[in-house]
Scaffold this motif. Structure first.
Motif, PDB file in Angstrom:
ATOM      1  N   GLU A 141      21.063 -27.452  21.472  1.00 38.24           N
ATOM      2  CA  GLU A 141      22.336 -27.061  21.077  1.00 38.24           C
ATOM      3  C   GLU A 141      22.433 -25.929  20.068  1.00 38.24           C
ATOM      4  O   GLU A 141      23.256 -24.963  20.215  1.00 38.24           O
ATOM      5  CB  GLU A 141      22.972 -28.401  20.199  1.00 38.24           C
ATOM      6  CG  GLU A 141      23.191 -29.475  21.001  1.00 38.24           C
ATOM      7  CD  GLU A 141      23.640 -30.727  20.290  1.00 38.24           C
ATOM      8  OE1 GLU A 141      23.521 -30.415  18.944  1.00 38.24           O
ATOM      9  OE2 GLU A 141      23.668 -31.787  21.046  1.00 38.24           O
ATOM     10  N   ASP A 142      21.223 -25.589  19.236  1.00 40.49           N
ATOM     11  CA  ASP A 142      21.313 -24.855  18.211  1.00 40.49           C
ATOM     12  C   ASP A 142      20.933 -23.346  19.197  1.00 40.49           C
ATOM     13  O   ASP A 142      21.463 -22.301  18.445  1.00 40.49           O
ATOM     14  CB  ASP A 142      19.821 -24.827  17.280  1.00 40.49           C
ATOM     15  CG  ASP A 142      20.382 -25.994  16.365  1.00 40.49           C
ATOM     16  OD1 ASP A 142      21.332 -26.417  16.148  1.00 40.49           O
ATOM     17  OD2 ASP A 142      19.270 -26.483  15.534  1.00 40.49           O
ATOM     18  N   LEU A 143      20.294 -23.129  20.067  1.00 43.05           N
ATOM     19  CA  LEU A 143      19.879 -22.079  20.861  1.00 43.05           C
ATOM     20  C   LEU A 143      21.168 -21.686  21.527  1.00 43.05           C
ATOM     21  O   LEU A 143      21.479 -20.471  21.546  1.00 43.05           O
ATOM     22  CB  LEU A 143      18.892 -22.245  21.762  1.00 43.05           C
ATOM     23  CG  LEU A 143      17.454 -22.382  21.286  1.00 43.05           C
ATOM     24  CD1 LEU A 143      16.551 -23.285  22.362  1.00 43.05           C
ATOM     25  CD2 LEU A 143      16.872 -21.131  20.671  1.00 43.05           C
ATOM     26  N   LYS A 144      22.225 -22.704  21.970  1.00 43.89           N
ATOM     27  CA  LYS A 144      23.253 -22.432  22.523  1.00 43.89           C
ATOM     28  C   LYS A 144      24.240 -21.642  21.611  1.00 43.89           C
ATOM     29  O   LYS A 144      24.821 -20.700  21.989  1.00 43.89           O
ATOM     30  CB  LYS A 144      23.832 -23.541  23.108  1.00 43.89           C
ATOM     31  CG  LYS A 144      25.050 -23.480  24.018  1.00 43.89           C
ATOM     32  CD  LYS A 144      25.851 -24.577  24.716  1.00 43.89           C
ATOM     33  CE  LYS A 144      26.994 -24.325  25.571  1.00 43.89           C
ATOM     34  NZ  LYS A 144      27.663 -25.659  26.078  1.00 43.89           N
ATOM     35  N   ASN A 145      24.413 -22.220  20.250  1.00 43.53           N
ATOM     36  CA  ASN A 145      25.219 -21.802  19.371  1.00 43.53           C
ATOM     37  C   ASN A 145      24.774 -20.445  18.913  1.00 43.53           C
ATOM     38  O   ASN A 145      25.554 -19.624  18.206  1.00 43.53           O
ATOM     39  CB  ASN A 145      25.192 -22.908  18.095  1.00 43.53           C
ATOM     40  CG  ASN A 145      25.877 -24.287  18.427  1.00 43.53           C
ATOM     41  OD1 ASN A 145      26.646 -24.252  19.373  1.00 43.53           O
ATOM     42  ND2 ASN A 145      25.191 -25.059  17.796  1.00 43.53           N
ATOM     43  N   LYS A 146      23.445 -19.955  18.915  1.00 41.41           N
ATOM     44  CA  LYS A 146      22.936 -18.797  18.807  1.00 41.41           C
ATOM     45  C   LYS A 146      23.349 -17.701  19.703  1.00 41.41           C
ATOM     46  O   LYS A 146      22.901 -16.370  19.634  1.00 41.41           O
ATOM     47  CB  LYS A 146      21.718 -18.597  18.308  1.00 41.41           C
ATOM     48  CG  LYS A 146      21.649 -19.441  16.932  1.00 41.41           C
ATOM     49  CD  LYS A 146      19.887 -19.233  16.307  1.00 41.41           C
ATOM     50  CE  LYS A 146      19.908 -19.864  14.867  1.00 41.41           C
ATOM     51  NZ  LYS A 146      20.386 -18.941  13.992  1.00 41.41           N
ATOM     52  N   GLY A 147      23.820 -18.200  20.926  1.00 37.26           N
ATOM     53  CA  GLY A 147      23.953 -17.333  22.164  1.00 37.26           C
ATOM     54  C   GLY A 147      22.744 -17.067  22.676  1.00 37.26           C
ATOM     55  O   GLY A 147      22.543 -16.118  23.544  1.00 37.26           O
ATOM     56  N   ILE A 148      21.689 -17.858  22.696  1.00 38.48           N
ATOM     57  CA  ILE A 148      20.386 -17.896  23.218  1.00 38.48           C
ATOM     58  C   ILE A 148      20.322 -18.617  24.670  1.00 38.48           C
ATOM     59  O   ILE A 148      20.356 -19.777  24.477  1.00 38.48           O
ATOM     60  CB  ILE A 148      19.261 -17.894  22.453  1.00 38.48           C
ATOM     61  CG1 ILE A 148      19.109 -17.222  21.304  1.00 38.48           C
ATOM     62  CG2 ILE A 148      17.853 -17.923  22.928  1.00 38.48           C
ATOM     63  CD1 ILE A 148      18.404 -17.298  19.985  1.00 38.48           C
ATOM     64  N   LYS A 149      19.896 -18.075  25.584  1.00 34.15           N
ATOM     65  CA  LYS A 149      19.643 -18.970  26.867  1.00 34.15           C
ATOM     66  C   LYS A 149      18.545 -19.543  26.875  1.00 34.15           C
ATOM     67  O   LYS A 149      17.372 -18.830  26.559  1.00 34.15           O
ATOM     68  CB  LYS A 149      20.014 -17.882  28.118  1.00 34.15           C
ATOM     69  CG  LYS A 149      21.384 -17.553  28.151  1.00 34.15           C
ATOM     70  CD  LYS A 149      21.653 -16.456  29.351  1.00 34.15           C
ATOM     71  CE  LYS A 149      22.988 -15.948  29.374  1.00 34.15           C
ATOM     72  NZ  LYS A 149      23.048 -15.213  30.621  1.00 34.15           N
ATOM     73  N   PHE A 150      18.456 -20.864  27.166  1.00 36.12           N
ATOM     74  CA  PHE A 150      16.913 -21.448  27.038  1.00 36.12           C
ATOM     75  C   PHE A 150      16.627 -21.721  28.593  1.00 36.12           C
ATOM     76  O   PHE A 150      17.277 -22.382  29.406  1.00 36.12           O
ATOM     77  CB  PHE A 150      17.467 -22.554  26.419  1.00 36.12           C
ATOM     78  CG  PHE A 150      16.280 -23.460  25.943  1.00 36.12           C
ATOM     79  CD1 PHE A 150      15.019 -22.994  25.493  1.00 36.12           C
ATOM     80  CD2 PHE A 150      16.298 -24.841  25.865  1.00 36.12           C
ATOM     81  CE1 PHE A 150      13.754 -23.489  25.378  1.00 36.12           C
ATOM     82  CE2 PHE A 150      15.154 -25.751  25.540  1.00 36.12           C
ATOM     83  CZ  PHE A 150      13.944 -24.883  24.940  1.00 36.12           C
ATOM     84  N   ILE A 151      15.309 -21.535  28.680  1.00 35.64           N
ATOM     85  CA  ILE A 151      14.809 -21.774  29.996  1.00 35.64           C
ATOM     86  C   ILE A 151      13.572 -22.775  29.944  1.00 35.64           C
ATOM     87  O   ILE A 151      12.572 -22.267  29.051  1.00 35.64           O
ATOM     88  CB  ILE A 151      14.214 -20.368  30.752  1.00 35.64           C
ATOM     89  CG1 ILE A 151      15.310 -19.468  30.991  1.00 35.64           C
ATOM     90  CG2 ILE A 151      13.301 -20.842  32.081  1.00 35.64           C
ATOM     91  CD1 ILE A 151      14.746 -17.897  31.526  1.00 35.64           C
ATOM     92  N   GLU A 152      13.530 -23.971  30.570  1.00 34.08           N
ATOM     93  CA  GLU A 152      12.684 -24.968  30.456  1.00 34.08           C
ATOM     94  C   GLU A 152      11.941 -24.944  31.627  1.00 34.08           C
ATOM     95  O   GLU A 152      12.517 -25.137  32.609  1.00 34.08           O
ATOM     96  CB  GLU A 152      13.349 -26.378  29.906  1.00 34.08           C
ATOM     97  CG  GLU A 152      14.002 -26.317  28.725  1.00 34.08           C
ATOM     98  CD  GLU A 152      14.624 -27.681  28.631  1.00 34.08           C
ATOM     99  OE1 GLU A 152      14.219 -28.566  28.630  1.00 34.08           O
ATOM    100  OE2 GLU A 152      15.724 -27.535  28.316  1.00 34.08           O
ATOM    101  N   SER A 153      10.522 -25.164  31.522  1.00 32.18           N
ATOM    102  CA  SER A 153       9.802 -25.368  32.805  1.00 32.18           C
ATOM    103  C   SER A 153       8.258 -25.842  32.503  1.00 32.18           C
ATOM    104  O   SER A 153       7.935 -25.900  31.257  1.00 32.18           O
ATOM    105  CB  SER A 153       9.545 -23.991  33.590  1.00 32.18           C
ATOM    106  OG  SER A 153       8.859 -24.075  34.745  1.00 32.18           O
ATOM    107  N   ASN A 154       7.872 -26.631  33.412  1.00 30.74           N
ATOM    108  CA  ASN A 154       6.460 -27.248  33.538  1.00 30.74           C
ATOM    109  C   ASN A 154       5.471 -26.030  33.462  1.00 30.74           C
ATOM    110  O   ASN A 154       5.203 -25.382  34.324  1.00 30.74           O
ATOM    111  CB  ASN A 154       6.125 -28.173  34.293  1.00 30.74           C
ATOM    112  CG  ASN A 154       4.930 -28.891  34.135  1.00 30.74           C
ATOM    113  OD1 ASN A 154       4.015 -28.327  33.144  1.00 30.74           O
ATOM    114  ND2 ASN A 154       4.420 -29.940  34.859  1.00 30.74           N
ATOM    115  N   LEU A 155       5.236 -25.533  32.226  1.00 32.58           N
ATOM    116  CA  LEU A 155       4.083 -24.381  32.248  1.00 32.58           C
ATOM    117  C   LEU A 155       2.599 -24.685  31.883  1.00 32.58           C
ATOM    118  O   LEU A 155       1.759 -23.860  31.543  1.00 32.58           O
ATOM    119  CB  LEU A 155       4.663 -23.462  31.223  1.00 32.58           C
ATOM    120  CG  LEU A 155       5.947 -22.800  31.371  1.00 32.58           C
ATOM    121  CD1 LEU A 155       6.518 -22.069  30.300  1.00 32.58           C
ATOM    122  CD2 LEU A 155       6.173 -22.136  32.711  1.00 32.58           C
ATOM    123  N   VAL A 156       2.387 -25.992  31.918  1.00 34.38           N
ATOM    124  CA  VAL A 156       1.058 -26.324  31.487  1.00 34.38           C
ATOM    125  C   VAL A 156      -0.044 -26.131  32.634  1.00 34.38           C
ATOM    126  O   VAL A 156       0.176 -26.520  33.644  1.00 34.38           O
ATOM    127  CB  VAL A 156       0.994 -28.015  30.973  1.00 34.38           C
ATOM    128  CG1 VAL A 156      -0.499 -28.296  30.739  1.00 34.38           C
ATOM    129  CG2 VAL A 156       2.043 -28.190  29.887  1.00 34.38           C
TER     130      VAL A 156
END
Length: 410
Positions: free
Chosen positions: A366-381
């Protein structure tokens, strides 16, 4: 003249084919009834037959090998041509995480500019910095090796650390850079020469040529001097890092770095230690300003694990907020974070050291969205020998896909 050209050195496929054909003729000759007509000794006939078999094997074996090598050369040339057309990526950071990312990134593009922190004052790099008055070579060495094309033995040699004597703990690669620095006009020139020697893909630059020192103000009011002392003092004082700053505060970023930022398709911050690898670069005068004024998109890669004495208990948003608090004019367009799990022995090992996985919460989203930052989640381990690392290939693919998408919009 044509015959001479046909056997000219370098035209190895033709040479081996000729040898193979000659072998066939010799073998056929030895098996034919022609010998009955000229009445050659049976032993000589046998010898000619063996010689023919040898020529056939050697000629066609080496010929096929030459064909394979030529195909590999052509494929390599085509691959280099494709990589040369890849997006222009500027990566800013330091530490192990950065060099790991570079090993994946060079598989997708040859247009890589690496900007490395020079605030390191610990270990072998710190010793050389103190003794020779040069910039610390450690992180730069790791980045050069990550982008270089070399045999495994050569890489092992450059990473080798002396076990005894006055050089104990020092790496051969650091000494190599120190030697090149000694015969060059400045540190930047030394790095360029080494990059040429090791056939490095892209460019590696120190963020500045000035001898900067990193300081940290802890939340209890105490100030810690020196990059290598910050995590330790934070733990000892049981007080988190409030902010970091550099001296001289007017240190200027390298001209080539600023130019690379303006010409990039995408700018990547991290991965790496938040306060001791990423922020020291952004605090250098004109680096953040160049990022802000460029038309390029900026991506921050969050760490997978927290770091004791630096980011204890931090979420993804805590990392982002720390960067924006230090650089309020900076615009971050994307954040890439890991949503995979760390299991078994590796996680236990990190827990014993006081680290934990950087969690993604709904509040982060939510905070990232409110700051106009696009969020990319992925399994990077990716876990190697119980060490948690980013999956360099998967992470690089995400970055390059983003860069290519932005490139098409220009």
């Amino acid at each position: 003249m044509k015959a001479i050209y046909w056997l000219k050195p370098g035209l190895q496929i033709k040479r081996w084919v000729v040898l193979g054909v000659l072998g066939i003729l010799l073998l056929a000759f030895s098996l034919s009834y022609f010998f009955e007509m000229i009445q050659l000794h049976g032993g000589l006939r046998f010898f000619i037959g063996l010689l023919g078999i040898f020529f056939i094997y050697h000629g066609f074996h080496r010929g096929l090998k030459s064909v394979a090598q030529d195909i590999a050369t052509v494929n390599g040339s085509l691959n280099k041509k494709l990589l040369s057309k890849g997006p222009k990526v500027v990566v800013i950071g330091g530490g192990t995480g950065l060099s790991i990312l570079l090993r994946g990134l060079k598989l997708y593009t040859a247009n890589i500019t690496v900007v490395v922190s020079v605030a390191d004052d610990g270990g072998g790099s710190g010793k050389l910095r103190e003794d020779l008055g040069m910039l610390p070579p450690g992180d730069i060495r790791n980045c050069i090796l990550a982008l270089a094309e070399m045999e495994p033995t050569m890489e092992q040699l450059l990473q080798y650390r002396f076990q005894e004597g006055s050089l104990k703990g020092q790496s051969f690669g650091n000494l190599f850079i120190a030697s090149m620095n000694g015969i060059s006009n400045n540190f930047e020139e030394a790095i360029k020469k080494i990059s040429e020697v090791l056939a490095v893909t892209g460019e590696v630059y120190p963020v500045t040529l000035e001898n900067i020192i990193l300081y940290a103000a802890l939340k209890n009011g105490k100030v810690v001097k020196g990059e290598s002392n910050i995590p330790q003092k934070s733990v000892e004082e049981n007080s988190a890092v409030d902010r970091v700053f550099i001296k001289p505060k007017e240190a200027e970023g390298l001209k080539e770095v600023v130019e690379a930022i303006y010409g990039a398709d995408i700018i990547v911050l991290g991965p790496g230690s938040l306060y001791t690898s990423i922020l020291p670069n952004l605090l250098v005068k004109n680096i953040t300003e160049a990022i802000r004024r460029s038309n390029n998109k900026t991506v921050y890669i969050s760490n997978i694990m927290t770091q004791p004495g630096e980011t204890d208990g931090y979420s993804v948003m805590d990392h982002v907020n720390a960067i924006l608090e230090h650089c309020p004019k900076l615009v971050i367009d994307y954040v890439i974070a890991n949503d995979g799990e760390v299991f078994d022995g590796a996680y236990y090992k990190y827990q014993q050291e006081g680290a934990s996985i950087v969690k993604i919460t709904e509040k982060d989203r939510e905070d990232l969205k409110n700051k106009g930052i696009k969020f990319i989640e992925s399994n990077l381990v990716e876990i190697k020998k119980d060490y948690v690392r980013h999956d360099a290939v998967q992470l690089s693919k995400i970055i390059v896909d983003l860069a290519n998408g932005m490139k098409r919009k220009k």
